[in-house]
Design an enzyme around this catalytic site. Structure first.
Site, short mmCIF file in Angstrom:
data_model
loop_
_atom_site.label_atom_id
_atom_site.label_comp_id
_atom_site.label_asym_id
_atom_site.label_seq_id
_atom_site.Cartn_x
_atom_site.Cartn_y
_atom_site.Cartn_z
N GLU A 127 29.25 -18.32 -12.87
CA GLU A 127 30.28 -17.28 -12.93
C GLU A 127 30.97 -17.33 -14.29
O GLU A 127 30.61 -16.59 -15.17
CB GLU A 127 31.26 -17.48 -11.77
CG GLU A 127 32.29 -16.38 -11.70
CD GLU A 127 32.63 -15.94 -10.30
OE1 GLU A 127 32.24 -16.61 -9.33
OE2 GLU A 127 33.29 -14.90 -10.18
N GLU B 19 39.96 -24.36 -6.58
CA GLU B 19 40.01 -22.92 -6.35
C GLU B 19 40.68 -22.62 -5.00
O GLU B 19 41.44 -21.67 -4.88
CB GLU B 19 38.58 -22.39 -6.33
CG GLU B 19 38.45 -20.91 -6.03
CD GLU B 19 37.01 -20.43 -6.16
OE1 GLU B 19 36.09 -21.25 -5.94
OE2 GLU B 19 36.81 -19.24 -6.47
C1 BGC Z 1 36.62 -15.90 -9.16
C2 BGC Z 1 38.12 -15.78 -9.16
C3 BGC Z 1 38.43 -14.33 -9.34
C4 BGC Z 1 37.93 -13.68 -8.10
C5 BGC Z 1 38.28 -12.27 -7.94
C6 BGC Z 1 36.11 -15.19 -7.97
O1 BGC Z 1 34.76 -15.29 -7.82
O2 BGC Z 1 36.20 -17.20 -9.24
O3 BGC Z 1 38.81 -16.68 -9.85
O4 BGC Z 1 39.71 -14.03 -9.68
O5 BGC Z 1 36.54 -13.87 -7.94
O6 BGC Z 1 38.09 -11.95 -6.66
#
Ligand code: BGC
Length: 913
Positions: A483, A767
């Site tokens: 990501e 997270e």
């Molecule tokens: C990310 C987040 C991001 C989010 C938005 C995720 O996959 O890791 O940090 O803000 O998607 O929905």
């Protein structure tokens, strides 16, 4: 008093800038109290000799009566490409006494227009980027090409500079040595629009005689794997890797010679780096080494001619922020044998980066293959946990045949990891066999926090590490899985903390441009920037509408930069773009509730309590309704736009948007607040955001606080807020005098909480509150990073509330400081600082036998308002003298049981009870 820490466009001695009127800043230092700068003089010279002699042939301001120390625009002779500018500053104090001249600083100009390069893009033959609609196939890697050019120098060199960029990434080498210490150059931008170049001083690398300049090219963000897996994959910007370079050598006799990238260079396609990819890792085969290729005397007759690429359209611009470097090397805390030839190293710290490993080949076939697998956690069987990396394999491989020990590290990849599983060693490793190299855009540390509660100290450190690990060319969401995008909602909420921790001015100045580059024709911002799918495939940009909070970062971040760094230019450059965005929201939603023109993909208050999977935690009731959340941001962004207009003295706009924001607020109340003062959804998040954005009239505020308290009670005094509203709730509890409750949430070790993560062994922010729960194990492998900074936004609370360092909107950049610590019952002492653009602000407070002691340091040339939590003004002493006897400490008033004082610069030690 003297001027110190001179900077040009936020950087110390930057090379190759392309700003024609760069802004100059310094700080003034003095040991005296109440000291100010009353005047300054800047001189800028075209040579070191002239500056020594105080001859400002380029610019001499003379004595200017002013207390300004930052963002003074160069206004001298027109600056030419490639020139060096030397500068120094003198200042006058309140008694009109001049200081000595500062030491000499410099900047150099880069190449200012395409014609200044006189070079060609060279490299692989042109290939068209494949159509990648929803392609999920892993990229077939092709080895990193090597480029080289030999040239002869016959005269004595005075100065040599090289200007270089690439599509893909480059490592530049001169006469066998890597040039500079940067990684992943030219770094990430939307290459269709802006391609950055870097400038290096290579005067000491070029020799009289035969020289070789060489480059290794790799995929990087340009054509490597990039973005959330499963939907998008690789080669977003292009496939052929190319280089553009100009080496400018100035000889002692005043003549010049240029070496540029052109058809005379050679290229080799079958080098030792067989694969280099940010997500997949690097494969290095030492048997493919071209010994001596970057030195003179190498026979390159077998190498091919380079291809010239004339198709590249992106604007070439100087990089304006700090480079990515190895910022720390970390020695493992343990190494264990897992099974035959498989060892597990533990760094004791989750980092972004790679390993340097010492290897030798000890097997009789004389080839060893060693694999390094990287992960953030361990599985129950002790192996490295990699399932949360999704499609990022994060494996570095070395195929070696040398008998003697050599140190290896990858060149063009990085991983997010604490543990390394090393497979294939033919010998018993020790702790010193490898070292973890933490990389980051090298933003300077600017804050510090320490207190009597060890878990809060650990929390501060974890936040800082998470910031380092995700400050890599752009602010990324995470450094480990497939990501690593510049998700804007994460920055929206973390920016203030990040600015306390580190000097983010140059880094965000660059990223604001990335955001602007991505604004659509309709006016909306994307949800992450750069947005690599713009031109290509998968989800076309136009369909990916803005998500509240994520897109709004395009408004909040420039405002944060203005407040923290007094940077009006950011607002000037960004204003039209910001207005375009707010007008987009307004045109879609003339009835003032943000319902239309909103993304279907809507993270809302992302990863709030409703996403937590744990017994003993409510299943529902945490998520704020989407229209409430969106409309709150519509009001807030509109209000910030009106404030920007005010700063820029655009009076009509100011009035229009202020009015509009007030109307949106009224509409918010009409639509979402019921007769009991409950906000639709009755969530912690709803009250937190309404209070934070001042959406409610006064009478409803108090009611909202009571509802918020009840909403917290419903969760048995635990948090149910998500990414965006958690820090808002904490700050609003304090603003509304619910100090005990805020303190309880901050220090709670019950799940979900900050301290809970720490007690599970976290060394970076997770997270998800429940990324790992003892007994239950890991959260969903599809989205579970252990290195995400959004919940680290609590750092703002440590600095603003516990240390008490606050800025004053009316005098941005901490020209006027508000010191207002909340001396909470459970802490015995706290100390820390913030290096503002005007200098270091320090606070240290401790509980004494009777009362408190607070030591405060206010930078020269600034003033402060101090809130001491006592009403007994007559008992307040400063350095053992009652304050009423100290003329320069001005008592303002008592308000909410606090004594308010005004002080000037200097160090103070207050005691009171
Ligand atoms: C990310 C987040 C991001 C989010 C938005 C995720 O996959 O890791 O940090 O803000 O998607 O929905």
């Amino acid at each position: 008093m003297y001027p110190d820490y001179l900077r040009c466009e936020y950087l110390v001695n930057p090379l190759g800038i392309d700003v024609l009127n760069p802004r100059l800043s310094w700080i003034v230092q003095s040991d005296e109290r109440d000291q100010i700068q009353t005047a300054y003089q800047i001189i800028v010279s075209s040579s070191e000799d002239l500056i020594e002699e105080e001859k400002g042939d380029l610019w001499d301001t003379g004595k200017v009566s002013s207390d300004q120390t930052c963002h003074i625009k160069y206004n001298g002779k027109a600056l030419e490409p490639q020139m060096y500018c030397y500068w120094k500053v003198k200042v006058w104090d309140k008694g009109d006494q001049p200081s000595k001249w500062s030491i000499i600083y410099f900047w150099s100009m880069g190449l200012l227009k395409p014609a200044d390069w006189s070079a060609k893009w060279i490299g692989e033959p042109f290939k068209k980027r494949p159509n990648l609609i929803r392609r999920r196939i892993k990229k077939k890697s092709s080895p990193c090409p090597l480029l080289r050019k030999e040239f002869q120098i016959e005269k004595k060199i005075r100065q040599a500079n090289v200007y270089v960029t690439a599509l893909g990434e480059y490592e530049l080498r001169i006469n066998g040595k890597k040039v500079g210490d940067r990684f992943f150059t030219p770094e990430w931008t939307d290459y269709y629009q802006r391609i950055q170049y870097q400038t290096y001083d290579v005067s000491t690398l070029i020799i009289e005689g035969i020289n070789v300049i060489g480059a290794i090219l790799a995929d990087g963000w340009y054509s490597g794997h990039l973005g959330p897996g499963g939907i998008y994959y690789h080669s977003h910007y292009g496939v052929n890797r190319v280089l553009m370079l100009k080496l400018n050598i100035e000889f002692s006799d005043g003549t010049y010679e240029q070496i540029v990238s052109d058809s005379s260079w050679k290229i080799f396609y079958d080098g030792p780096i067989r694969q280099a990819d940010h997500f997949m890792g690097e494969i290095y085969n030492a048997q493919k080494e071209q010994n001596g290729w970057d030195n003179a005397g190498f026979d390159d007759t077998e190498w091919s001619e380079v291809s010239i690429d004339n198709s590249i359209k992106g604007k070439i611009v100087a990089q304006i922020n700090e480079p990515i470097r190895i910022i720390e090397e970390i020695r493992p805390i343990s190494v264990k044998l897992l099974k035959n030839k498989v060892h597990i190293f533990d760094l004791g710290q989750n980092i972004a980066g790679f390993c340097k490993i010492k290897l030798s080949c000890r097997n009789e076939k004389l080839v060893s293959t060693i694999k390094l697998r990287h992960g953030e956690m361990l599985n129950d069987d002790g192996s490295v946990y990699t399932t949360n990396l999704r499609r990022a394999t994060a494996i570095d491989t070395y195929v070696i045949s040398n008998k003697d020990e050599k140190t290896y590290h990858p060149h063009f990849t990085y991983h997010g990891f604490q543990y390394i599983q090393v497979e294939g060693l033919e010998f018993e490793p020790s702790i010193d066999t490898l070292v973890g190299c933490a990389i980051s855009s090298d933003t300077k540390l600017s804050g510090s926090f320490e207190c009597s509660e060890p878990s809060l100290n650990k929390l501060w450190k974890n936040i800082l590490w998470t910031q380092r690990d995700n400050t890599i060319s752009v602010p990324t969401d995470c450094p480990q899985r497939d990501e690593r995008m510049g998700w804007m909602g994460d920055v929206l909420i973390f920016s203030q903390t990040s600015i306390f921790n580190m000097d983010m001015a140059a880094f965000y100045s660059k990223w604001i441009k990335d955001i602007r580059d991505m604004q659509t024709k309709d006016g909306f911002y994307p949800n992450f920037a750069p947005y690599p799918y713009n031109r290509s495939h998968a989800i076309p940009f136009a369909k990916l509408l803005p998500a509240p909070a994520w897109a709004d970062c395009g408004i909040t971040l420039p405002w944060d930069l203005y407040l923290n760094y007094a940077d009006k230019k950011i607002l000037m450059d960004h204003y039209e773009s910001a207005k375009f965005y707010v007008n987009y929201l307004h045109s879609k939603n003339p009835n003032l509730i943000w319902k239309k023109g909103r993304s279907l993909f809507n993270p809302n208050d992302w990863l709030n309590g409703d996403k937590i999977k744990a017994d003993d935690y409510p299943k529902k009731g945490a998520e704020i309704p989407q229209d409430v959340f969106a409309t709150a941001f519509f009001a807030h962004s509109t209000e910030l736009l009106s404030k920007m207009a005010n700063v820029l003295q655009l009076i009509k706009d100011y009035e229009f948007y202020r009015n509009l924001s007030q109307k949106i607020k009224q509409k918010f109340v009409e639509e979402f607040v019921d007769s009991e003062g409950k906000i639709k959804g009755d969530t912690q998040a709803g009250y937190a955001i309404a209070l934070k954005f001042n959406l409610l009239p006064k009478d409803l505020r108090n009611i909202a606080i009571n509802h918020l308290k009840k909403a917290i009670e419903k969760y048995d005094n635990r948090i149910s807020t998500g990414f965006i509203t958690t820090i808002m709730m904490m700050l609003e509890l304090i603003r509304n005098s619910e100090i005990e409750l805020a303190n309880k949430l901050l220090l709670s070790d019950r799940f979900p909480s900050w301290i809970y993560m720490i007690n599970q062994g976290a060394t970076t922010m997770w997270e998800r509150w429940d990324a790992y729960v003892k007994g239950r194990g890991f959260q969903s492998r599809f989205m579970n990073s252990f290195n995400h900074y959004a919940y680290g936004a609590i750092g703002e609370f440590l600095y603003k509330i516990i240390l008490g360092i606050n800025l004053d909107d009316r005098e941005p950049g901490y020209k006027h400081i508000i010191i207002k610590p909340i001396l909470t019952g459970s802490l015995n002492w706290v100390k820390g600082y913030y290096n503002s653009i005007h200098g270091r602000i320090e606070v240290e407070w401790k509980k004494e036998k009777e009362g408190y002691e607070i030591a405060i340091s206010i930078p020269t040339n600034t003033t402060a308002t101090v809130y001491l939590p006592t009403e007994k003004v007559q008992n307040i002493r400063e350095s053992d003298v009652f304050i009423k006897e100290i003329e320069t400490i001005v008592f303002l008033k008592i308000k909410n049981k606090k004594t308010i004082l005004k002080i000037n610069s200097g160090k103070y030690i207050f005691k009171f009870n």
